[in-house]
Motif scaffolding. Sequence first.
Motif, PDB file in Angstrom:
ATOM      1  N   ASP A   1       0.807  -1.220   0.000  1.00 11.27           N
ATOM      2  CA  ASP A   1       0.000   0.000   0.000  1.00 11.27           C
ATOM      3  C   ASP A   1       0.845   1.278   0.000  1.00 11.27           C
ATOM      4  N   ALA A   2       2.149   1.160  -0.259  1.00 11.41           N
ATOM      5  CA  ALA A   2       3.038   2.322  -0.337  1.00 11.41           C
ATOM      6  C   ALA A   2       3.488   2.504  -1.783  1.00 11.41           C
ATOM      7  N   GLY A   3       3.752   3.734  -2.150  1.00  9.11           N
ATOM      8  CA  GLY A   3       4.221   4.017  -3.496  1.00  9.11           C
ATOM      9  C   GLY A   3       5.203   5.163  -3.495  1.00  9.11           C
ATOM     10  N   ARG A   4       5.949   5.270  -4.576  1.00  7.39           N
ATOM     11  CA  ARG A   4       6.954   6.325  -4.723  1.00  7.39           C
ATOM     12  C   ARG A   4       6.887   6.855  -6.145  1.00  7.39           C
ATOM     13  N   ALA A   5       6.731   8.154  -6.276  1.00 10.67           N
ATOM     14  CA  ALA A   5       6.745   8.786  -7.596  1.00 10.67           C
ATOM     15  C   ALA A   5       8.180   8.840  -8.109  1.00 10.67           C
ATOM     16  N   ASP A   6       8.338   8.987  -9.397  1.00 10.12           N
ATOM     17  CA  ASP A   6       9.679   9.046  -9.997  1.00 10.12           C
ATOM     18  C   ASP A   6      10.538  10.162  -9.409  1.00 10.12           C
ATOM     19  N   TYR A   7       9.926  11.247  -8.995  1.00 11.55           N
ATOM     20  CA  TYR A   7      10.680  12.381  -8.453  1.00 11.55           C
ATOM     21  C   TYR A   7      10.953  12.240  -6.947  1.00 11.55           C
ATOM     22  N   GLU A   8      10.443  11.185  -6.316  1.00 11.31           N
ATOM     23  CA  GLU A   8      10.648  10.983  -4.881  1.00 11.31           C
ATOM     24  C   GLU A   8      11.788  10.006  -4.622  1.00 11.31           C
ATOM     25  N   ARG A   9      12.455  10.197  -3.493  1.00  8.73           N
ATOM     26  CA  ARG A   9      13.549   9.327  -3.083  1.00  8.73           C
ATOM     27  C   ARG A   9      13.221   8.764  -1.706  1.00  8.73           C
ATOM     28  N   ILE A  10      13.707   7.594  -1.409  1.00 13.88           N
ATOM     29  CA  ILE A  10      13.596   7.009  -0.080  1.00 13.88           C
ATOM     30  C   ILE A  10      14.907   7.314   0.630  1.00 13.88           C
ATOM     31  N   VAL A  11      14.807   8.010   1.758  1.00 11.17           N
ATOM     32  CA  VAL A  11      16.020   8.349   2.492  1.00 11.17           C
ATOM     33  C   VAL A  11      15.968   7.735   3.879  1.00 11.17           C
ATOM     34  N   MET A  12      17.132   7.404   4.394  1.00 14.81           N
ATOM     35  CA  MET A  12      17.250   6.817   5.719  1.00 14.81           C
ATOM     36  C   MET A  12      17.939   7.822   6.634  1.00 14.81           C
ATOM     37  N   ILE A  13      17.386   7.961   7.834  1.00 13.04           N
ATOM     38  CA  ILE A  13      18.041   8.752   8.868  1.00 13.04           C
ATOM     39  C   ILE A  13      18.262   7.831  10.058  1.00 13.04           C
ATOM     40  N   THR A  14      19.179   8.196  10.903  1.00 15.10           N
ATOM     41  CA  THR A  14      19.454   7.358  12.064  1.00 15.10           C
ATOM     42  C   THR A  14      18.304   7.440  13.063  1.00 15.10           C
ATOM     43  N   ARG A  15      18.170   6.405  13.852  1.00 17.36           N
ATOM     44  CA  ARG A  15      17.171   6.373  14.915  1.00 17.36           C
ATOM     45  C   ARG A  15      17.381   7.548  15.866  1.00 17.36           C
ATOM     46  N   GLU A  16      18.635   7.815  16.211  1.00 14.70           N
ATOM     47  CA  GLU A  16      18.944   8.910  17.137  1.00 14.70           C
ATOM     48  C   GLU A  16      18.459  10.248  16.585  1.00 14.70           C
ATOM     49  N   THR A  17      18.630  10.459  15.282  1.00 14.75           N
ATOM     50  CA  THR A  17      18.194  11.719  14.672  1.00 14.75           C
ATOM     51  C   THR A  17      16.701  11.926  14.880  1.00 14.75           C
ATOM     52  N   LEU A  18      15.907  10.893  14.605  1.00 13.35           N
ATOM     53  CA  LEU A  18      14.458  11.031  14.749  1.00 13.35           C
ATOM     54  C   LEU A  18      14.038  11.131  16.210  1.00 13.35           C
ATOM     55  N   LEU A  19      14.625  10.316  17.073  1.00 11.26           N
ATOM     56  CA  LEU A  19      14.246  10.362  18.489  1.00 11.26           C
ATOM     57  C   LEU A  19      14.583  11.708  19.121  1.00 11.26           C
ATOM     58  N   ARG A  20      15.709  12.290  18.724  1.00 10.21           N
ATOM     59  CA  ARG A  20      16.080  13.590  19.302  1.00 10.21           C
ATOM     60  C   ARG A  20      15.262  14.727  18.709  1.00 10.21           C
ATOM     61  N   ALA A  21      14.617  14.475  17.561  1.00  9.33           N
ATOM     62  CA  ALA A  21      13.740  15.479  16.956  1.00  9.33           C
ATOM     63  C   ALA A  21      12.313  15.378  17.495  1.00  9.33           C
ATOM     64  N   LYS A  22      11.996  14.267  18.134  1.00  4.01           N
ATOM     65  CA  LYS A  22      10.617  14.001  18.581  1.00  4.01           C
ATOM     66  C   LYS A  22      10.035  15.143  19.394  1.00  4.01           C
ATOM     67  N   ARG A  23      10.809  15.695  20.294  1.00  2.00           N
ATOM     68  CA  ARG A  23      10.285  16.787  21.156  1.00  2.00           C
ATOM     69  C   ARG A  23       9.920  18.032  20.363  1.00  2.00           C
ATOM     70  N   ASP A  24      10.511  18.199  19.174  1.00  2.00           N
ATOM     71  CA  ASP A  24      10.259  19.383  18.358  1.00  2.00           C
ATOM     72  C   ASP A  24       9.170  19.175  17.308  1.00  2.00           C
ATOM     73  N   ILE A  25       8.675  17.951  17.156  1.00  2.00           N
ATOM     74  CA  ILE A  25       7.659  17.669  16.141  1.00  2.00           C
ATOM     75  C   ILE A  25       6.297  18.057  16.704  1.00  2.00           C
ATOM     76  N   PRO A  26       5.581  18.952  16.006  1.00  2.00           N
ATOM     77  CA  PRO A  26       4.290  19.390  16.522  1.00  2.00           C
ATOM     78  C   PRO A  26       3.270  18.244  16.553  1.00  2.00           C
ATOM     79  N   ASP A  27       2.325  18.319  17.475  1.00  2.00           N
ATOM     80  CA  ASP A  27       1.262  17.313  17.564  1.00  2.00           C
ATOM     81  C   ASP A  27       0.243  17.468  16.444  1.00  2.00           C
ATOM     82  N   SER A  28       0.113  18.649  15.907  1.00  2.00           N
ATOM     83  CA  SER A  28      -0.831  18.859  14.804  1.00  2.00           C
ATOM     84  C   SER A  28      -0.360  19.968  13.898  1.00  2.00           C
TER      85      SER A  28
END
Length: 78
Positions: free
Chosen positions: A51-78
């Motif tokens: 059920d996932a798709g990617r357009a030709d102009y889109e890329r799949i990128v990987m970030i480290t777990r630490e990067t996302l976890l340390r950003a969690k506090r800054d991600i808005p709830d809505s």
Amino acid sequence: MKIVRRLGATPRERGSASGQTCPDIFELENGDFAVIGTDVTEEFDGKLPADAGRADYERIVMITRETLLRAKRDIPDS
């Protein structure tokens, strides 16, 4: 379009000696997010869930777990 702010810690705060070659997450002025990560499109393109798709102009990128976890506090709830 402009970058409004970084989410989470800087690369240097996450242990990058140069601070120049690490994943990062930014909030844009329109509310969207931009991500700097390792391009893993070729590796994961055929492994996406049915059920996932990617357009030709889109890329799949990987970030480290630490990067996302340390950003969690800054991600808005809505």
